[in-house]
Scaffold this active site. Structure first.
Site, PDB file in Angstrom:
ATOM      1  N   ARG A  19      27.417  35.229  42.849  1.00 38.03           N
ATOM      2  CA  ARG A  19      26.563  34.419  41.974  1.00 38.03           C
ATOM      3  C   ARG A  19      27.129  33.027  41.716  1.00 38.03           C
ATOM      4  O   ARG A  19      26.396  32.110  41.337  1.00 38.03           O
ATOM      5  CB  ARG A  19      26.372  35.128  40.629  1.00 38.03           C
ATOM      6  CG  ARG A  19      25.469  36.340  40.708  1.00 38.03           C
ATOM      7  CD  ARG A  19      25.545  37.127  39.440  1.00 38.03           C
ATOM      8  NE  ARG A  19      26.944  37.423  39.115  1.00 38.03           N
ATOM      9  CZ  ARG A  19      27.354  38.026  38.018  1.00 38.03           C
ATOM     10  NH1 ARG A  19      26.485  38.430  37.119  1.00 38.03           N
ATOM     11  NH2 ARG A  19      28.643  38.255  37.808  1.00 38.03           N
ATOM     12  N   LYS A  46      34.838  51.966  47.546  1.00 38.04           N
ATOM     13  CA  LYS A  46      35.015  53.020  46.557  1.00 38.04           C
ATOM     14  C   LYS A  46      34.891  52.424  45.154  1.00 38.04           C
ATOM     15  O   LYS A  46      35.099  51.223  45.028  1.00 38.04           O
ATOM     16  CB  LYS A  46      36.348  53.719  46.759  1.00 38.04           C
ATOM     17  CG  LYS A  46      37.551  53.007  46.113  1.00 38.04           C
ATOM     18  CD  LYS A  46      38.765  53.884  46.057  1.00 38.04           C
ATOM     19  CE  LYS A  46      39.425  53.765  44.706  1.00 38.04           C
ATOM     20  NZ  LYS A  46      40.726  54.355  44.563  1.00 38.04           N
ATOM     21  N   HIS A  89      40.426  53.203  52.597  1.00 38.57           N
ATOM     22  CA  HIS A  89      41.377  52.420  53.396  1.00 38.57           C
ATOM     23  C   HIS A  89      42.581  53.255  53.835  1.00 38.57           C
ATOM     24  O   HIS A  89      43.287  52.878  54.757  1.00 38.57           O
ATOM     25  CB  HIS A  89      41.787  51.133  52.681  1.00 38.57           C
ATOM     26  CG  HIS A  89      42.639  51.339  51.491  1.00 38.57           C
ATOM     27  ND1 HIS A  89      42.133  51.626  50.254  1.00 38.57           N
ATOM     28  CD2 HIS A  89      43.981  51.313  51.347  1.00 38.57           C
ATOM     29  CE1 HIS A  89      43.117  51.759  49.403  1.00 38.57           C
ATOM     30  NE2 HIS A  89      44.261  51.580  50.038  1.00 38.57           N
ATOM     31  N   GLU A  95      52.723  55.320  42.336  1.00 37.83           N
ATOM     32  CA  GLU A  95      52.698  53.868  42.144  1.00 37.83           C
ATOM     33  C   GLU A  95      53.605  53.498  40.976  1.00 37.83           C
ATOM     34  O   GLU A  95      53.766  54.309  40.051  1.00 37.83           O
ATOM     35  CB  GLU A  95      51.280  53.399  41.836  1.00 37.83           C
ATOM     36  CG  GLU A  95      50.321  53.598  42.993  1.00 37.83           C
ATOM     37  CD  GLU A  95      48.893  53.239  42.601  1.00 37.83           C
ATOM     38  OE1 GLU A  95      48.489  52.114  42.894  1.00 37.83           O
ATOM     39  OE2 GLU A  95      48.212  54.075  41.997  1.00 37.83           O
ATOM     40  N   ASP A 147      40.138  58.799  40.787  1.00 40.05           N
ATOM     41  CA  ASP A 147      40.565  57.559  41.442  1.00 40.05           C
ATOM     42  C   ASP A 147      41.330  57.829  42.744  1.00 40.05           C
ATOM     43  O   ASP A 147      41.227  57.055  43.686  1.00 40.05           O
ATOM     44  CB  ASP A 147      41.451  56.752  40.470  1.00 40.05           C
ATOM     45  CG  ASP A 147      41.767  55.366  41.013  1.00 40.05           C
ATOM     46  OD1 ASP A 147      40.824  54.684  41.448  1.00 40.05           O
ATOM     47  OD2 ASP A 147      42.955  54.983  41.015  1.00 40.05           O
ATOM     48  N   HIS A 163      41.230  59.554  48.445  1.00 35.94           N
ATOM     49  CA  HIS A 163      42.354  59.311  49.362  1.00 35.94           C
ATOM     50  C   HIS A 163      43.131  60.586  49.670  1.00 35.94           C
ATOM     51  O   HIS A 163      43.420  60.898  50.824  1.00 35.94           O
ATOM     52  CB  HIS A 163      43.334  58.298  48.763  1.00 35.94           C
ATOM     53  CG  HIS A 163      42.701  57.001  48.383  1.00 35.94           C
ATOM     54  ND1 HIS A 163      41.825  56.340  49.203  1.00 35.94           N
ATOM     55  CD2 HIS A 163      42.820  56.233  47.279  1.00 35.94           C
ATOM     56  CE1 HIS A 163      41.432  55.221  48.609  1.00 35.94           C
ATOM     57  NE2 HIS A 163      42.019  55.144  47.435  1.00 35.94           N
TER      58      HIS A 163
HETATM   59  P1  NAP Z   1      35.820  41.712  41.391  1.00 38.48           P
HETATM   60  O1  NAP Z   1      37.076  40.944  41.582  1.00 38.48           O
HETATM   61  O2  NAP Z   1      35.289  41.922  40.023  1.00 38.48           O
HETATM   62  O3  NAP Z   1      34.683  40.966  42.253  1.00 38.48           O
HETATM   63  C1  NAP Z   1      33.329  41.277  42.142  1.00 38.48           C
HETATM   64  C2  NAP Z   1      32.527  40.362  43.041  1.00 38.48           C
HETATM   65  O4  NAP Z   1      31.148  40.676  42.911  1.00 38.48           O
HETATM   66  C3  NAP Z   1      32.680  38.888  42.701  1.00 38.48           C
HETATM   67  O5  NAP Z   1      32.649  38.134  43.886  1.00 38.48           O
HETATM   68  C4  NAP Z   1      31.432  38.611  41.870  1.00 38.48           C
HETATM   69  O6  NAP Z   1      31.144  37.249  41.920  1.00 38.48           O
HETATM   70  C5  NAP Z   1      30.425  39.483  42.612  1.00 38.48           C
HETATM   71  N1  NAP Z   1      29.264  39.848  41.797  1.00 38.48           N
HETATM   72  C6  NAP Z   1      29.268  40.389  40.552  1.00 38.48           C
HETATM   73  N2  NAP Z   1      27.997  40.568  40.121  1.00 38.48           N
HETATM   74  C7  NAP Z   1      27.194  40.140  41.122  1.00 38.48           C
HETATM   75  C8  NAP Z   1      25.777  40.060  41.293  1.00 38.48           C
HETATM   76  N3  NAP Z   1      24.932  40.445  40.339  1.00 38.48           N
HETATM   77  N4  NAP Z   1      25.305  39.579  42.446  1.00 38.48           N
HETATM   78  C9  NAP Z   1      26.132  39.160  43.418  1.00 38.48           C
HETATM   79  N5  NAP Z   1      27.465  39.207  43.322  1.00 38.48           N
HETATM   80  C10 NAP Z   1      27.987  39.679  42.195  1.00 38.48           C
HETATM   81  O7  NAP Z   1      35.897  43.155  42.070  1.00 38.48           O
HETATM   82  P2  NAP Z   1      36.873  43.630  43.245  1.00 38.48           P
HETATM   83  O8  NAP Z   1      38.173  44.031  42.661  1.00 38.48           O
HETATM   84  O9  NAP Z   1      36.868  42.614  44.346  1.00 38.48           O
HETATM   85  O10 NAP Z   1      36.169  44.974  43.717  1.00 38.48           O
HETATM   86  C11 NAP Z   1      35.003  44.981  44.512  1.00 38.48           C
HETATM   87  C12 NAP Z   1      34.694  46.422  44.915  1.00 38.48           C
HETATM   88  O11 NAP Z   1      35.773  46.931  45.693  1.00 38.48           O
HETATM   89  C13 NAP Z   1      34.553  47.380  43.725  1.00 38.48           C
HETATM   90  O12 NAP Z   1      33.594  48.363  44.051  1.00 38.48           O
HETATM   91  C14 NAP Z   1      35.922  48.042  43.614  1.00 38.48           C
HETATM   92  O13 NAP Z   1      35.856  49.314  43.051  1.00 38.48           O
HETATM   93  C15 NAP Z   1      36.294  48.113  45.091  1.00 38.48           C
HETATM   94  N6  NAP Z   1      37.738  48.153  45.330  1.00 38.48           N
HETATM   95  C16 NAP Z   1      38.531  47.112  44.945  1.00 38.48           C
HETATM   96  C17 NAP Z   1      39.894  47.159  45.207  1.00 38.48           C
HETATM   97  C18 NAP Z   1      40.800  46.013  44.837  1.00 38.48           C
HETATM   98  O14 NAP Z   1      41.984  46.095  45.169  1.00 38.48           O
HETATM   99  N7  NAP Z   1      40.313  44.975  44.184  1.00 38.48           N
HETATM  100  C19 NAP Z   1      40.447  48.281  45.835  1.00 38.48           C
HETATM  101  C20 NAP Z   1      39.614  49.325  46.219  1.00 38.48           C
HETATM  102  C21 NAP Z   1      38.258  49.248  45.971  1.00 38.48           C
HETATM  103  P3  NAP Z   1      30.163  36.532  40.818  1.00 38.48           P
HETATM  104  O15 NAP Z   1      30.596  37.012  39.475  1.00 38.48           O
HETATM  105  O16 NAP Z   1      30.348  35.075  41.049  1.00 38.48           O
HETATM  106  O17 NAP Z   1      28.784  36.977  41.170  1.00 38.48           O
END
Ligand code: NAP
Length: 486
Positions: free
Chosen positions: A51, A148, A178, A216, A235, A240
């Site tokens: 967004r 996930k 992963h 961890e 989790d 995993h």
């Molecule tokens: P994050 O840092 O909160 O990022 C969320 C992303 O989604 C941002 O780019 C946000 O940008 C976008 N977003 C939010 N609302 C939106 C909307 N209505 N329309 C379009 N885009 C939108 O989350 P993350 O940590 O990257 O995690 C993403 C996914 O991967 C989650 O399902 C999480 O469970 C999974 N995951 C993450 C990790 C990790 O290490 N981070 C590990 C395993 C799994 P805007 O706010 O600008 O829209």
């Protein structure tokens, strides 16, 4: 010895959540490394979508920063970074609104592989899938990668599967775990099924027990809101650790192909017995000095969520009846370690008398740190003075065995994204697998929720609650030390 790289066909990859943590830490750096390795062709297009009001240039700057922060310095080659970012585009888009979908459609090309990576919160997975259909972007063969957590329980996983099934063919849905992209995990299959040595011993007759540990050192600060609703069981264990257990326990598939492998994993999950309350220990870390407690980290003074769990699982089939699988995972433990230990039974009789001892062999498969495989064998201690036996490791660590070049192995995300582009689902979870895993997990969680039992306290940087040690000691077994070294 340089590793072999086969370039993939040109593709359009849309990263929904392209500005998020996962995209910046894993997906984009992974794509850059594949580009550097020569795997990404000139015709590839990577489109970030979120967004935030960014143009292509501002997003490219974000991509450069992600590479700077998350790619090792020796791989940051300015000319390569400059040509890589020419492949990058950005669309301002709302998963729940109308903004950006037309622009996204305008960037996608006909006749090239199309993939959508849902790197957004799980609450948006269904919205994205439905909007892709609504805007006619789910062209034949378009792939979708789902992060996930895949559901919170069986019911929500079923609902999500149903939405995805309305929008995409199961053969185009890539549920990512992963752990399955890790080199050692794949090597585990090769060690098992590419050698004759282990498979005849790989059963309850010769294997005393199996330990799977994912430890961890970090706490849950920063992810508190999500984690407190999930806990270690949801989790880590449901996904995993279940996947690792499946690969260790499954029957040999007839071929290394997606459905053949996934059929065998599914049979393992379905053969798991329910876990009884006596075979399970839940824990929660306490405060230690400046290190906040779990409850402080999640800002919930009454939280009953576990940051640690250890359990004993049984698989009721011909191969494994009688061999327990011990699973243990937690936050704020002694070291950051993911490993599987296959502990073989002791020889039935020692011809060397008391001096010789009688220890069982152990095959340790280490996922992190120091990915590699070690087999402990008993040998004679060199020198005079009779037969003293010692255990030594036969080390198959990649760095030492294969040389530094080959040990410079791709990150799990890199490998898995390239598998998506190639259309290879072998290392991704099928919908029925995920549902079966929840069907096993749900009653375990329901039982402790009903009991209202508090998780047991444990000190940060320990091995978890004492009772978890007792889970093994009761049967004369021991957990391996949670330690950096193999
Ligand atoms: P994050 O840092 O909160 O990022 C969320 C992303 O989604 C941002 O780019 C946000 O940008 C976008 N977003 C939010 N609302 C939106 C909307 N209505 N329309 C379009 N885009 C939108 O989350 P993350 O940590 O990257 O995690 C993403 C996914 O991967 C989650 O399902 C999480 O469970 C999974 N995951 C993450 C990790 C990790 O290490 N981070 C590990 C395993 C799994 P805007 O706010 O600008 O829209």
């Amino acid at each position: 010895m340089a590793s072999r790289v086969i370039p993939v066909d040109p593709f359009d990859l849309v990263i929904f959540g392209g500005t998020g943590d996962l995209a910046c830490r894993k997906i984009i750096p992974g794509l850059y490394r594949r580009y550097l390795a020569g795997q990404i062709p000139p015709g590839a297009r990577i489109i970030g979508a979120a967004r935030a009001d960014l143009g292509h240039d501002a997003y490219r700057e974000m991509v450069r920063a992600a590479i700077r922060d998350h790619v090792s310095e020796n791989k940051q080659i300015p000319e390569t970074v400059a040509t890589f970012v020419e492949h990058i585009h950005y669309v301002q888009l709302d998963a729940r609104g109308v903004t950006g979908w037309k622009e996204l459609g305008g960037l996608l090309r006909k006749g090239v592989i199309r993939a959508f990576y849902f790197s957004v919160g799980p609450g948006l997975f269904a919205d994205l899938a439905e909007r892709l259909v609504q805007h006619g972007l789910n062209s034949a063969g378009a792939r979708v990668v789902v992060e996930k957590p895949f559901g919170h329980d069986l019911q929500s996983a079923r609902e999500l599967n149903a939405v995805l099934a309305r929008c995409f063919d199961e053969h185009h849905i890539y549920r990512i775990d992963h752990y399955l992209g890790k080199e050692t995990v794949q090597n585990l299959m090769v060690v098992r099924f590419g050698n004759t040595l282990f498979e005849p011993l790989w059963n309850a007759r010769y294997v005393d027990h199996i330990q799977i540990t994912v430890a961890e050192t970090v706490g849950v600060a920063g992810r508190g809101e999500y984690y407190d609703r999930a806990g270690a069981m949801r989790d880590m264990v449901q996904n995993h650790m279940m996947q690792l257990l499946c690969l260790i326990a499954m029957e040999p598939p007839s071929m290394f192909a997606a459905d053949a492998v996934r059929d065998e994993k599914l049979k393992v999950i379905r053969a798991l017995d329910p876990v009884s309350a006596g075979d399970l220990v839940r824990g929660q870390y306490t405060r230690k000095g400046d290190i906040p407690s779990y409850r402080e980290d999640v800002d919930n003074p009454d939280s009953l969520t576990e940051s640690f769990i250890a359990l004993k699982a049984h698989i009721s089939n011909w191969r494994w009846t009688g061999t327990p699988f011990y699973l243990r995972t937690g936050k704020r433990l002694k070291a950051r370690v993911s490993e599987i230990a296959v502990v073989f039974k002791k020889p039935p009789h020692s011809i060397f008398g008391r001096q010789g001892g009688r220890s069982g062999n152990m095959l340790v498969i280490r996922l992190q740190p120091n990915e590699g495989i070690v087999l402990n064998v008993t040998i004679k201690e060199p020198g005079p003075g009779g037969m003293r036996l010692i255990e030594v490791p036969l080390d198959m660590s990649f760095a030492e065995t294969l040389g530094e070049d080959r040990a410079d192995i791709p990150d799990a995300y890199e490998r898995l994204i390239m598998d998506v582009i190639r259309g290879n689902q072998t290392l991704f979870m099928r919908g029925d697998e995920v549902e079966a895993a929840w069907a096993w997990t749900d009653p375990v969680i329901a039982a402790w929720e009903e009991s209202g039992n508090e998780p047991l306290p444990y000190e940060p940087f320990s091995s978890g609650p004492e009772d978890a040690l007792m889970l093994m000691h009761r049967k004369g077994r021991r957990w391996r030390e949670i330690a950096d070294e193999l």
